[in-house]
Scaffold this active site. Structure first.
Site, PDB file in Angstrom:
ATOM      1  CE  LYS A 214      -2.365   1.785   3.782  1.00 50.55           C
ATOM      2  NZ  LYS A 214      -3.455   2.001   4.563  1.00 50.55           N
ATOM      3  CD  GLU A 220      10.302  -6.013   6.362  1.00 48.58           C
ATOM      4  OE1 GLU A 220       9.737  -4.676   5.994  1.00 48.58           O
ATOM      5  OE2 GLU A 220      10.392  -6.105   7.590  1.00 48.58           O
ATOM      6  N   GLY A 271      -4.028  -2.250   5.912  1.00 47.97           N
ATOM      7  CA  GLY A 271      -3.261  -3.301   5.285  1.00 47.97           C
ATOM      8  C   GLY A 271      -3.842  -4.556   5.835  1.00 47.97           C
ATOM      9  NE  ARG A 272      -4.626  -3.336  12.178  1.00 52.95           N
ATOM     10  CZ  ARG A 272      -4.052  -2.173  12.067  1.00 52.95           C
ATOM     11  NH1 ARG A 272      -3.053  -2.254  11.224  1.00 52.95           N
ATOM     12  NH2 ARG A 272      -4.446  -1.168  12.904  1.00 52.95           N
ATOM     13  CD  GLU A 358      -0.225  -4.195  12.174  1.00 53.78           C
ATOM     14  OE1 GLU A 358      -0.888  -4.025  11.127  1.00 53.78           O
ATOM     15  OE2 GLU A 358       1.147  -4.166  11.869  1.00 53.78           O
ATOM     16  CG  HIS A 389      -1.746 -34.831  19.465  1.00 53.50           C
ATOM     17  ND1 HIS A 389      -1.601 -35.855  19.825  1.00 53.50           N
ATOM     18  CD2 HIS A 389      -2.885 -34.734  18.407  1.00 53.50           C
ATOM     19  CE1 HIS A 389      -3.058 -36.452  19.490  1.00 53.50           C
ATOM     20  NE2 HIS A 389      -3.487 -35.877  18.909  1.00 53.50           N
ATOM     21  CE  LYS A 504       7.326  -0.677   9.598  1.00 52.36           C
ATOM     22  NZ  LYS A 504       6.075  -0.288   8.787  1.00 52.36           N
TER      23      LYS A 504
HETATM   24  O1  F6P Z   1       4.675  -2.272   9.456  1.00 52.06           O
HETATM   25  C1  F6P Z   1       3.486  -2.806   9.433  1.00 52.06           C
HETATM   26  C2  F6P Z   1       2.673  -2.628   8.343  1.00 52.06           C
HETATM   27  O2  F6P Z   1       2.398  -1.185   8.077  1.00 52.06           O
HETATM   28  C3  F6P Z   1       1.453  -3.275   8.303  1.00 52.06           C
HETATM   29  O3  F6P Z   1       0.526  -2.410   8.990  1.00 52.06           O
HETATM   30  C4  F6P Z   1       1.106  -3.553   6.954  1.00 52.06           C
HETATM   31  O4  F6P Z   1      -0.002  -4.324   6.630  1.00 52.06           O
HETATM   32  C5  F6P Z   1       2.344  -3.987   6.532  1.00 52.06           C
HETATM   33  O5  F6P Z   1       3.359  -3.132   7.235  1.00 52.06           O
HETATM   34  C6  F6P Z   1       2.648  -3.775   5.076  1.00 52.06           C
HETATM   35  O6  F6P Z   1       2.638  -2.508   4.456  1.00 52.06           O
HETATM   36  P1  F6P Z   1       2.715  -2.031   2.812  1.00 52.06           P
HETATM   37  O7  F6P Z   1       1.456  -2.632   2.392  1.00 52.06           O
HETATM   38  O8  F6P Z   1       2.662  -0.617   2.917  1.00 52.06           O
HETATM   39  O9  F6P Z   1       3.733  -2.699   2.258  1.00 52.06           O
END
Ligand code: F6P
Length: 528
Positions: A214, A220, A271-272, A358, A389, A504
């Site tokens: 987003k 990452e 995002g979530r 979150e 288990h 971060k």
């Molecule tokens: O670091 C947390 C976060 O902002 C989440 O809330 C989000 O789902 C994720 O990183 C990924 O964000 P993006 O879609 O902007 O890469």
């Protein structure tokens, strides 16, 4: 009547609820004919043919009436209405919260930035559907004019967990129904072994990568994008013929011409909460076809509509949320285990971890002021019977009481089963979940304390016939709405996530070698 956003402890109904501590002795109410009666009656309908059964929760009519009073005094339904009509609910980031609009319209038209938002989300979904159909028909191909066979989503957090959990939930169902179109894989971790393992396991020449971010700035995801592009180039392929993007129109990725296509969400979809936007829509439409994705959206839309129901006994999301508040604030339970008796839901607990923790893992209210009551629980879980288990020992006999959220279905997805010693595997699965609910609630006496089960351990179960796209959409939206109602109840902003920022910032300092003290030594130890 205007909406009053105030802390829970300022409401008399909340304080009354917190006082109702020893109302129900679960072991007693769940034993004998009383228990049978509760299981028959303590059930609320859900969308997609599911039902929320709360017979084994520590509630009775007095508690439920107190929950209803709290819901009314805290104006939980009015707050939901304000949200879906486009009020600025995300106070931390000053944003609207519009994920329900990706699957249907619940109230008035929401016009933001000069755009009708329902039309915008539906339009993007139509574009995604058209793109997916062209990929399936071989009208959109790789550089050599050959069909794509695998979709690979690159994203993390909400851009990974929900879509991945949803894909796994429907993969075998779609295969059994003859609706499966393309395999999907996911790369999320910045660990190079994640991307390498996925790339090693696919036919890169026929892979379509979906870059999902987003913000367009997530370390990452951008690192993994570069990793994949590198691999494509090394294989003599043109990355721009293998990659599409899902992002917001304001992100740095939006204007790039390095993608075959770009599909948009916006800042009003957290995002979530984004599985029903293009974030989930692209991969799920590619994997199963747009029609299956539509069915999933329909289940979610039906759940959103049900969440408007005033009677809490008929409003499963609201009831589940309020029972959770009672367990957290009156009974003092600090965690919830999510236990799906369905292998297809293997990553659903991981999705709920992000969704719940979150959203409601907060110590200040929606105005940034400290609060004096506990909020969101720790969420964890694994599919049953595997969990039995593993960590069920602590759930049955540990010193903490952990409320349990079971999910179970009477039918499997694939339908291939075998009768062994008088019962099928599906029956054995169901027998185990029924047994666990009663074992947790009623316990068992024994002179040997090591073998004694105290019982009194509450659970609920969401039950359905089969995990179909509609049932999955219902399940997803149920938990989104539950978390939303709990956030309202605790006067939180459930839609920002400042708690992820500090780490971060420090990681960037480590990578720039701008460290001292403990950070410098840890960096050295990790070879940075
Ligand atoms: O670091 C947390 C976060 O902002 C989440 O809330 C989000 O789902 C994720 O990183 C990924 O964000 P993006 O879609 O902007 O890469």
């Amino acid at each position: 009547m205007g909406i009053n956003w105030i802390n829970s402890t300022e409401l008399s109904s909340f304080n009354k609820l917190v006082g109702l501590k020893d109302q129900v002795v679960l072991k007693e109410v769940m034993s004998g004919e009383n228990g049978a009666e509760r299981v028959r009656n303590y059930s609320a309908p859900m969308a997609g043919g599911l039902a929320y059964n709360y017979a084994a929760k520590q509630v009775d009519d007095a508690v439920i009436d107190a929950l209803a009073d709290f819901a009314s005094e805290a104006q939980l339904l009015e707050k939901y209405e304000a949200l879906y009509n486009g009020e600025m609910i995300n106070t931390g980031e000053k944003r609207l919260v519009l994920h329900q609009l990706t699957r249907g319209q619940l109230g008035e038209d929401v016009i933001a930035d000069g755009v009708n938002k329902r039309e915008f989300y539906a339009g993007v979904q139509a574009d995604v559907a058209e793109f997916a159909k062209k990929v399936h028909a071989g009208e959109i191909t790789n550089g050599a004019g050959e069909k794509f066979t695998t979709a690979v989503q690159i994203g993390i957090g909400g851009s990974d967990l929900g879509p991945r959990a949803m894909y796994l939930a429907l993969e075998n169902w779609a295969k059994a129904e003859g609706l499966f179109k393309m395999r999907a894989e996911f790369i999320s971790n910045v660990d190079p072994d994640d991307a390498s393992a996925v790339l090693n396991g696919i036919d890169v020449e026929h892979a379509l990568f979906i870059l999902v971010s987003k913000s367009g700035t997530t370390l990452e995801t951008l690192t993994n994008e570069a990793f994949v592009k590198n691999a494509l180039k090394s294989a003599g392929l043109d990355p721009s013929k293998h990659m599409i993007a899902v992002t917001s129109q304001t992100s740095p990725l939006a204007a790039s011409d390095e993608y075959m296509a770009a599909f948009f969400m916006d800042d009003y979809i957290g995002g979530r909460y984004s599985s029903t936007s293009a974030v989930g829509g692209a991969v799920l439409s590619l994997a199963f076809g747009p029609e299956v994705f539509e069915r999933f959206l329909a289940g979610a839309a039906e759940a959103d509509a049900l969440a408007k129901t005033p009677d809490i006994r008929q409003n499963a999301a609201l009831l589940d949320a309020l029972i959770g508040v009672y367990e957290r604030n009156a009974l003092g339970y600090g965690a919830t285990a999510v236990l799906p008796y369905s292998q297809a839901l293997s990553r659903f607990p991981a999705h709920l971890q992000q969704l719940d923790m979150e959203s409601n893992g907060k110590s200040v209210n929606r105005f940034g002021e400290p609060i004096d009551y506990v909020t969101g629980p720790i969420i964890f879980g694994e599919p049953g019977t595997n969990g039995q288990h593993s960590f069920y020992q602590l759930l049955h006999q540990g010193t903490d009481i952990i409320p349990l959220q079971f999910v179970g279905f009477s039918d499997s997805q694939i339908g291939n089963d075998v009768d062994i010693q008088g019962s099928t595997s599906q029956q054995k699965l169901g027998a185990n979940v029924a047994a666990q609910i009663v074992a947790f609630a009623c316990g068992k006496d024994d002179e040997n304390l090591n073998k004694k089960f105290d019982g009194g351990r509450p659970s609920s179960i969401i039950i359905g016939k089969q995990l179909t796209p509609e049932a999955l959409g219902s399940l997803l939206a149920h938990f989104e709405n539950k978390v939303m109602f709990q956030g309202f109840a605790w006067n939180l902003n459930s839609f920002d996530q400042e708690g992820v920022q500090l780490g971060k910032v420090l990681a960037k300092r480590v990578l720039a070698h701008e460290t001292d003290g403990a950070l410098a030594v840890y960096s050295e130890l990790l070879g940075i």
